[in-house]
Design a protein around this motif. Structure first.
Motif, PDB file in Angstrom:
ATOM      1  N   PRO A   1       0.807  -1.226   0.000  1.00 29.78           N
ATOM      2  CA  PRO A   1       0.000   0.000   0.000  1.00 29.78           C
ATOM      3  C   PRO A   1       0.836   1.271   0.000  1.00 29.78           C
ATOM      4  O   PRO A   1       0.460   2.258  -0.635  1.00 29.78           O
ATOM      5  CB  PRO A   1      -0.813  -0.139   1.292  1.00 29.78           C
ATOM      6  N   ALA A   2       1.971   1.247   0.698  1.00 29.26           N
ATOM      7  CA  ALA A   2       2.813   2.445   0.725  1.00 29.26           C
ATOM      8  C   ALA A   2       3.302   2.807  -0.671  1.00 29.26           C
ATOM      9  O   ALA A   2       3.357   3.990  -1.046  1.00 29.26           O
ATOM     10  CB  ALA A   2       4.001   2.214   1.657  1.00 29.26           C
ATOM     11  N   LEU A   3       3.654   1.805  -1.467  1.00 27.74           N
ATOM     12  CA  LEU A   3       4.104   2.048  -2.835  1.00 27.74           C
ATOM     13  C   LEU A   3       2.926   2.471  -3.713  1.00 27.74           C
ATOM     14  O   LEU A   3       3.073   3.338  -4.597  1.00 27.74           O
ATOM     15  CB  LEU A   3       4.765   0.794  -3.391  1.00 27.74           C
ATOM     16  N   THR A   4       1.763   1.882  -3.486  1.00 27.53           N
ATOM     17  CA  THR A   4       0.572   2.261  -4.261  1.00 27.53           C
ATOM     18  C   THR A   4       0.221   3.726  -4.037  1.00 27.53           C
ATOM     19  O   THR A   4      -0.126   4.456  -4.979  1.00 27.53           O
ATOM     20  CB  THR A   4      -0.618   1.373  -3.873  1.00 27.53           C
ATOM     21  N   ARG A   5       0.313   4.176  -2.803  1.00 25.75           N
ATOM     22  CA  ARG A   5       0.022   5.580  -2.499  1.00 25.75           C
ATOM     23  C   ARG A   5       0.984   6.502  -3.233  1.00 25.75           C
ATOM     24  O   ARG A   5       0.582   7.530  -3.792  1.00 25.75           O
ATOM     25  CB  ARG A   5       0.109   5.808  -0.996  1.00 25.75           C
ATOM     26  N   LEU A   6       2.262   6.142  -3.251  1.00 24.92           N
ATOM     27  CA  LEU A   6       3.245   6.962  -3.961  1.00 24.92           C
ATOM     28  C   LEU A   6       2.970   6.979  -5.465  1.00 24.92           C
ATOM     29  O   LEU A   6       3.112   8.020  -6.121  1.00 24.92           O
ATOM     30  CB  LEU A   6       4.653   6.429  -3.691  1.00 24.92           C
ATOM     31  N   GLU A   7       2.591   5.846  -6.012  1.00 24.93           N
ATOM     32  CA  GLU A   7       2.305   5.780  -7.447  1.00 24.93           C
ATOM     33  C   GLU A   7       1.111   6.648  -7.805  1.00 24.93           C
ATOM     34  O   GLU A   7       1.095   7.297  -8.860  1.00 24.93           O
ATOM     35  CB  GLU A   7       2.062   4.331  -7.850  1.00 24.93           C
ATOM     36  N   ARG A   8       0.091   6.668  -6.936  1.00 23.14           N
ATOM     37  CA  ARG A   8      -1.061   7.527  -7.203  1.00 23.14           C
ATOM     38  C   ARG A   8      -0.671   9.000  -7.118  1.00 23.14           C
ATOM     39  O   ARG A   8      -1.095   9.820  -7.938  1.00 23.14           O
ATOM     40  CB  ARG A   8      -2.190   7.220  -6.207  1.00 23.14           C
ATOM     41  N   SER A   9       0.147   9.347  -6.150  1.00 21.23           N
ATOM     42  CA  SER A   9       0.609  10.730  -6.035  1.00 21.23           C
ATOM     43  C   SER A   9       1.467  11.113  -7.228  1.00 21.23           C
ATOM     44  O   SER A   9       1.380  12.239  -7.743  1.00 21.23           O
ATOM     45  CB  SER A   9       1.407  10.910  -4.733  1.00 21.23           C
ATOM     46  N   LEU A  10       2.286  10.177  -7.692  1.00 25.46           N
ATOM     47  CA  LEU A  10       3.136  10.432  -8.846  1.00 25.46           C
ATOM     48  C   LEU A  10       2.300  10.636 -10.111  1.00 25.46           C
ATOM     49  O   LEU A  10       2.588  11.523 -10.929  1.00 25.46           O
ATOM     50  CB  LEU A  10       4.111   9.270  -9.037  1.00 25.46           C
ATOM     51  N   ALA A  11       1.260   9.831 -10.280  1.00 29.54           N
ATOM     52  CA  ALA A  11       0.380   9.987 -11.436  1.00 29.54           C
ATOM     53  C   ALA A  11      -0.303  11.353 -11.422  1.00 29.54           C
ATOM     54  O   ALA A  11      -0.426  12.019 -12.469  1.00 29.54           O
ATOM     55  CB  ALA A  11      -0.657   8.868 -11.456  1.00 29.54           C
ATOM     56  N   ALA A  12      -0.753  11.790 -10.250  1.00 31.43           N
ATOM     57  CA  ALA A  12      -1.403  13.097 -10.143  1.00 31.43           C
ATOM     58  C   ALA A  12      -0.414  14.219 -10.450  1.00 31.43           C
ATOM     59  O   ALA A  12      -0.765  15.203 -11.120  1.00 31.43           O
ATOM     60  CB  ALA A  12      -1.981  13.271  -8.741  1.00 31.43           C
ATOM     61  N   GLN A  13       0.824  14.078  -9.973  1.00 25.67           N
ATOM     62  CA  GLN A  13       1.822  15.113 -10.218  1.00 25.67           C
ATOM     63  C   GLN A  13       2.229  15.161 -11.691  1.00 25.67           C
ATOM     64  O   GLN A  13       2.484  16.246 -12.243  1.00 25.67           O
ATOM     65  CB  GLN A  13       3.057  14.867  -9.345  1.00 25.67           C
ATOM     66  N   ARG A  14       2.279  14.012 -12.346  1.00 27.20           N
ATOM     67  CA  ARG A  14       2.565  13.996 -13.787  1.00 27.20           C
ATOM     68  C   ARG A  14       1.448  14.672 -14.572  1.00 27.20           C
ATOM     69  O   ARG A  14       1.708  15.358 -15.576  1.00 27.20           O
ATOM     70  CB  ARG A  14       2.756  12.562 -14.249  1.00 27.20           C
ATOM     71  N   ALA A  15       0.228  14.459 -14.153  1.00 28.35           N
ATOM     72  CA  ALA A  15      -0.897  15.139 -14.800  1.00 28.35           C
ATOM     73  C   ALA A  15      -0.783  16.648 -14.616  1.00 28.35           C
ATOM     74  O   ALA A  15      -1.077  17.427 -15.539  1.00 28.35           O
ATOM     75  CB  ALA A  15      -2.218  14.628 -14.227  1.00 28.35           C
ATOM     76  N   GLN A  16      -0.339  17.078 -13.442  1.00 32.74           N
ATOM     77  CA  GLN A  16      -0.133  18.496 -13.193  1.00 32.74           C
ATOM     78  C   GLN A  16       0.965  19.057 -14.083  1.00 32.74           C
ATOM     79  O   GLN A  16       0.864  20.173 -14.604  1.00 32.74           O
ATOM     80  CB  GLN A  16       0.214  18.724 -11.718  1.00 32.74           C
ATOM     81  N   LEU A  17       2.016  18.272 -14.305  1.00 37.68           N
ATOM     82  CA  LEU A  17       3.101  18.692 -15.198  1.00 37.68           C
ATOM     83  C   LEU A  17       2.599  18.852 -16.632  1.00 37.68           C
ATOM     84  O   LEU A  17       2.942  19.828 -17.318  1.00 37.68           O
ATOM     85  CB  LEU A  17       4.242  17.683 -15.139  1.00 37.68           C
ATOM     86  N   ASP A  18       1.778  17.887 -17.075  1.00 36.50           N
ATOM     87  CA  ASP A  18       1.217  17.987 -18.430  1.00 36.50           C
ATOM     88  C   ASP A  18       0.355  19.237 -18.560  1.00 36.50           C
ATOM     89  O   ASP A  18       0.368  19.923 -19.602  1.00 36.50           O
ATOM     90  CB  ASP A  18       0.399  16.747 -18.758  1.00 36.50           C
ATOM     91  N   ALA A  19      -0.397  19.548 -17.522  1.00 36.11           N
ATOM     92  CA  ALA A  19      -1.249  20.739 -17.561  1.00 36.11           C
ATOM     93  C   ALA A  19      -0.408  22.012 -17.603  1.00 36.11           C
ATOM     94  O   ALA A  19      -0.754  22.983 -18.299  1.00 36.11           O
ATOM     95  CB  ALA A  19      -2.173  20.753 -16.342  1.00 36.11           C
ATOM     96  N   SER A  20       0.702  22.019 -16.863  1.00 37.82           N
ATOM     97  CA  SER A  20       1.583  23.192 -16.870  1.00 37.82           C
ATOM     98  C   SER A  20       2.215  23.393 -18.242  1.00 37.82           C
ATOM     99  O   SER A  20       2.338  24.527 -18.727  1.00 37.82           O
ATOM    100  CB  SER A  20       2.671  23.028 -15.802  1.00 37.82           C
ATOM    101  N   ARG A  21       2.606  22.309 -18.872  1.00 37.30           N
ATOM    102  CA  ARG A  21       3.183  22.411 -20.217  1.00 37.30           C
ATOM    103  C   ARG A  21       2.145  22.856 -21.247  1.00 37.30           C
ATOM    104  O   ARG A  21       2.471  23.523 -22.231  1.00 37.30           O
ATOM    105  CB  ARG A  21       3.773  21.066 -20.616  1.00 37.30           C
ATOM    106  N   ALA A  22       0.900  22.470 -21.029  1.00 35.80           N
ATOM    107  CA  ALA A  22      -0.154  22.822 -21.990  1.00 35.80           C
ATOM    108  C   ALA A  22      -0.422  24.314 -22.029  1.00 35.80           C
ATOM    109  O   ALA A  22      -0.999  24.822 -23.012  1.00 35.80           O
ATOM    110  CB  ALA A  22      -1.432  22.068 -21.633  1.00 35.80           C
ATOM    111  N   THR A  23      -0.016  25.064 -20.994  1.00 38.15           N
ATOM    112  CA  THR A  23      -0.267  26.509 -20.996  1.00 38.15           C
ATOM    113  C   THR A  23       0.556  27.238 -22.040  1.00 38.15           C
ATOM    114  O   THR A  23       0.271  28.400 -22.353  1.00 38.15           O
ATOM    115  CB  THR A  23       0.040  27.092 -19.599  1.00 38.15           C
TER     116      THR A  23
END
Length: 319
Positions: free
Chosen positions: A134-156
């Motif tokens: 579960p500890a690794l799963t939580r990190l993977e979910r946080s990483l996926a959300a942060q990557r989505a944020q990066l894509d959104a920042s680049r889209a600007t």
């Protein structure tokens, strides 16, 4: 599994591990008490016999004094075991949300060779789990959300194109009919060419957070793999220790049996008998400690291997 579900699962699995560990720690302390109480009865009888012999002039003063010292030593060890049992029981009841004085049902552990061999077969680690922790799963979910944020920042950086269509009626009286309504359509192109570095700073910040989370995920994964390996090796050492303790107990019990027979026949010294009794007690305690330590290490291995059983009725947490 989402981050919240993974967090809940991690808490549950840690609770199950701690319940199993506390349960076997309590069982271990109670087993030690049983052995020490039996040894204490033997040593008190030996102390009584030596006192009688000394008063009858058949032995010197050192014999009853030595017997008394051995009895006091076992009494101290018994008191320590009782304290350990009390603390272990209260901690176990705390984990399962039960009153401190709630009874705990313990198994009747057989320590004969056949039962121990069955135990060794039961506790031997066989398969490695592959389910992500579960500890690794939580990190993977946080990483996926942060990557989505990066894509959104680049889209600007990209231009945006908007469409607008409007229609309605004009005039004070909101009349209807020819020449009273209106409609308009527009196309809006928005492209920011300069922003004083705001967007580039946001992208850089998102990239740094993604890299930090990736590094953290790699570190956690290595830690989990190391914990899994360590748990397995600790369990294997505990299982080897059981076999060694079995051999020690068999030898010490035979030595004690011979010395008891010689003592009854007046053919052995007080020192030899006490030494045999000490060795037998240490061997019994060593075997009991090894058996329950193996059970504790098995619970830890199950947790790290993601092979976690539900608590038994006597181990389970109460609602």
């Amino acid at each position: 599994v989402g981050a919240q579900e993974a967090a809940q699962l991690q808490v549950k699995e840690e609770l199950v591990r701690d319940l199993h560990t506390a349960y076997w720690q309590y069982a271990q302390a109670k087993a030690r008490i049983t052995i020490l109480e039996a040894s204490l009865r033997t040593l008190k009888e030996n102390e009584r016999i030596n006192t009688v012999l000394y008063k009858a002039g058949e032995t010197t003063l050192d014999a009853p004094k030595r017997a008394e010292a051995e009895t006091l030593e076992i009494q101290v060890a018994l008191r320590q075991a009782q304290t350990q049992a009390l603390l272990a029981k209260e901690y176990f009841n705390l984990l399962r949300y039960a009153p401190n004085d709630s009874a705990v049902e313990l198994p009747q552990e057989e320590l004969n060779p056949s039962a121990i061999q069955t135990l060794l077969d039961e506790l031997t680690p066989k398969t490695q789990g592959n389910t992500p922790a579960p500890a690794l799963t939580r990190l993977e979910r946080s990483l996926a959300a942060q990557r989505a944020q990066l894509d959104a920042s680049r889209a600007t950086y990209k231009p945006t194109l908007g469409y607008s269509i409007e229609g309605g009626y004009q005039g004070r009286d909101y009349n209807t009919g020819p020449n009273t309504g209106f409609a308009s359509a527009s196309v809006v192109l928005n492209w920011t060419l300069a922003d004083a570095g705001i967007r580039s700073s946001e992208v850089a910040r998102s990239q740094a957070q993604v890299r930090a989370l990736e590094a953290r995920a790699r570190q956690v994964n290595r830690q989990l793999q190391l914990a899994k390996l360590q748990a397995r090796e600790n369990l294997l050492v505990s299982l080897d220790s059981i076999q060694a303790r079995m051999a020690q107990q068999a030898a010490s019990e035979e030595s004690l049996r011979i010395n008891e027979r010689k003592r009854d026949a007046g053919e052995t010294t007080q020192v030899e008998f006490l030494s045999a009794e000490q060795s037998a007690t240490r061997a019994r305690l060593g075997l009991v400690t090894a058996v329950y330590q193996a059970r504790i290490d098995h619970a830890v291995w199950q947790y790290n291997n993601r092979n976690i059983p539900e608590p038994s009725p006597q181990e389970g947490a109460q609602p």
